[in-house]
Design a protein around this motif. Structure first.
Motif, PDB file in Angstrom:
ATOM      1  N   ARG A 107       0.835  -1.206   0.000  1.00  0.00           N
ATOM      2  CA  ARG A 107       0.000   0.000   0.000  1.00  0.00           C
ATOM      3  C   ARG A 107       0.869   1.255   0.000  1.00  0.00           C
ATOM      4  NH1 ARG A 107      -3.149  -3.329   3.421  1.00  0.00           N
ATOM      5  NH2 ARG A 107      -2.161  -2.451   5.289  1.00  0.00           N
ATOM      6  N   LEU A 108       1.954   1.222   0.792  1.00  0.00           N
ATOM      7  CA  LEU A 108       2.865   2.375   0.815  1.00  0.00           C
ATOM      8  C   LEU A 108       3.507   2.615  -0.549  1.00  0.00           C
ATOM      9  CD1 LEU A 108       4.790   1.901   4.189  1.00  0.00           C
ATOM     10  CD2 LEU A 108       3.063   3.636   3.661  1.00  0.00           C
ATOM     11  N   ALA A 109       3.723   1.533  -1.278  1.00  0.00           N
ATOM     12  CA  ALA A 109       4.414   1.630  -2.566  1.00  0.00           C
ATOM     13  C   ALA A 109       3.489   2.018  -3.707  1.00  0.00           C
ATOM     14  CB  ALA A 109       5.097   0.298  -2.892  1.00  0.00           C
ATOM     15  N   SER A 110       2.210   2.220  -3.423  1.00  0.00           N
ATOM     16  CA  SER A 110       1.288   2.606  -4.487  1.00  0.00           C
ATOM     17  C   SER A 110       1.619   4.011  -4.975  1.00  0.00           C
ATOM     18  CB  SER A 110      -0.146   2.564  -3.972  1.00  0.00           C
ATOM     19  OG  SER A 110      -0.363   3.606  -3.024  1.00  0.00           O
ATOM     20  N   PRO A 111       1.300   4.308  -6.238  1.00  0.00           N
ATOM     21  CA  PRO A 111       1.606   5.653  -6.767  1.00  0.00           C
ATOM     22  C   PRO A 111       0.971   6.770  -5.957  1.00  0.00           C
ATOM     23  CG  PRO A 111       1.006   4.153  -8.544  1.00  0.00           C
ATOM     24  CD  PRO A 111       0.725   3.423  -7.268  1.00  0.00           C
ATOM     25  N   GLU A 112      -0.185   6.497  -5.341  1.00  0.00           N
ATOM     26  CA  GLU A 112      -0.884   7.532  -4.594  1.00  0.00           C
ATOM     27  C   GLU A 112      -0.238   7.786  -3.225  1.00  0.00           C
ATOM     28  OE1 GLU A 112      -3.127   5.546  -7.587  1.00  0.00           O
ATOM     29  OE2 GLU A 112      -2.329   4.699  -5.705  1.00  0.00           O
ATOM     30  N   ALA A 113       0.198   6.709  -2.554  1.00  0.00           N
ATOM     31  CA  ALA A 113       0.677   6.837  -1.178  1.00  0.00           C
ATOM     32  C   ALA A 113       2.177   7.084  -1.074  1.00  0.00           C
ATOM     33  CB  ALA A 113       0.312   5.569  -0.386  1.00  0.00           C
ATOM     34  N   LEU A 126      12.279   2.380   5.738  1.00  0.00           N
ATOM     35  CA  LEU A 126      11.389   1.324   5.250  1.00  0.00           C
ATOM     36  C   LEU A 126      11.676   0.003   5.940  1.00  0.00           C
ATOM     37  CD1 LEU A 126       9.242   0.346   3.166  1.00  0.00           C
ATOM     38  CD2 LEU A 126      11.165  -0.178   1.647  1.00  0.00           C
ATOM     39  N   PHE A 127      12.959  -0.372   5.983  1.00  0.00           N
ATOM     40  CA  PHE A 127      13.327  -1.658   6.565  1.00  0.00           C
ATOM     41  C   PHE A 127      13.091  -1.692   8.075  1.00  0.00           C
ATOM     42  CE2 PHE A 127      16.616  -2.729   3.023  1.00  0.00           C
ATOM     43  CZ  PHE A 127      15.572  -2.954   2.144  1.00  0.00           C
TER      44      PHE A 127
END
Length: 359
Positions: A107-113, A126-127
């Motif tokens: 979800r974080l990697a979506s273009p929107e988020a 991230l890690f």
């Protein structure tokens, strides 16, 4: 073909380095001198020098510990020297989500988020925020090679045979509870010293060159480390005896702590290699003054220089200083007609008389 490039860099010895800012400055700007007297290593004022940096070993160790690979000294050394372990990109986040099966990371990697999440974050965020155990191969497959960093050369080869000088502003900041540092700039500032080597190469910049005609006027506009190529320009003109008028606009925060190469500019003014110098120290008075303000104040004279054939050079931050300088130049050229100002600046650009080296 160049004798040295990113794949085959020159190992150059650091012969000197000094922080040019005063002790009360909020900036940290390093003048770095390198021995580059190798056959085939040559540059011209205006060129960039590609530096192949290394990551902070402490960050590499933390990254490995976060993914369950702590204690692997060989892998830590490889991460420090070969891989980009700071830049957080959407492909990396998407790859991590796919590898680990984590829907929250997907979800974080979506273009929107992703843009909002990634703002002022790095790979370690991230890690550390979404911990999973990885193998060495899985980790390195996620990462891209560590790219070179480009710096405008701050010296003339005629003035300093066999040498290359760089001007590097150490980048440091704090975000999301972590202290951060620019990969190359803090490597040079904190972990390199005289006698150490840097791997580097020349990246020609043929669109940022002194005029072929040495009698042509030049106007140089820079702030902070953006003054680097203009040191090379003035040194070159001094060495070749160029007779063209020259005018430097320089901006920084404080006169007492941030006037980079102050004594050199004073010497060039005395010798005539530099004709005029206008400075803008933004924090030395209640009302902030920047180089674009000095341009407006000298607008009539500057317009006269342009009519006399001057070449205009701008070096510095693209989104801040360089944009504001262009706005000031448009106003100076417009003479009340905005469309005419834009047309005139575009005419100068096409003629090679308006050149920018921005970052």
């Amino acid at each position: 073909e160049p004798a040295f490039d990113a794949e085959h860099p020159l190992a150059a010895e650091i012969t000197g380095r000094v922080d040019l800012n005063g002790t009360g400055s909020s900036a940290e700007t390093w003048h770095v001198e390198l021995r580059t007297e190798a056959a085939g290593f040559a540059y011209a004022p205006g060129d960039a020098i590609g530096v192949l940096p290394e990551n902070d070993p402490a960050l590499a160790a933390e990254l490995l510990a976060t993914v369950g690979l702590g204690g692997d000294a060989t892998l830590a050394a490889s991460l420090a020297a070969r891989f980009d372990i700071t830049t957080l990109t959407r492909p990396v986040a998407a790859g991590y989500a796919k590898l680990t099966g984590r829907s929250d990371v997907a979800r974080l990697a979506s273009p929107e988020a992703f843009p909002a999440y990634a703002a002022d974050r790095q790979l370690i965020d991230l890690f550390a925020g979404h911990r999973e155990t990885l193998s060495a191969e899985q980790l390195t497959d996620l990462l891209r090679p560590l790219p070179a960093r480009l710096y405008s050369v701050a010296s003339s080869l005629k003035a300093h045979p066999g040498e290359t000088h760089l001007l590097v502003g150490a980048v440091r900041w704090r975000s999301h509870g972590r202290d951060r540092g620019g990969v190359a700039s803090t490597w040079l500032a904190d972990r390199r010293k005289a006698g150490d080597e840097l791997r580097l190469y020349v990246k020609p910049n043929r669109h940022f060159r002194l005029p072929a005609d040495p009698t042509r006027p030049i106007v140089m506009i820079g702030a902070g480390t953006g003054i680097a190529p203009f040191r090379a320009f003035v040194e070159e003109r001094a060495e070749t005896g160029a007779k063209g008028p020259s005018w430097l606009f320089f901006g920084a925060r404080n006169f007492s702590n941030d006037f980079l190469y102050q004594l050199e500019w004073q010497d060039h003014l005395k010798s005539g290699a530099l004709g005029r110098l206008d400075v803008a120290f933004s924090r030395d008075q209640p009302e902030k003054i920047y180089v674009q303000d000095r341009l407006r104040q000298r607008g009539v004279e500057l317009a006269g220089w342009i009519e006399d054939g001057a070449h205009i050079y701008v070096c510095g931050d693209e989104k801040g200083m360089a944009r504001d300088v262009e706005t000031a130049l448009l106003a100076i050229l417009a003479k009340g007609d905005a469309a005419a100002g834009r047309a005139r600046l575009e005419e100068l650009r096409r003629a090679g008389r308006y050149s920018r080296d921005v970052y």
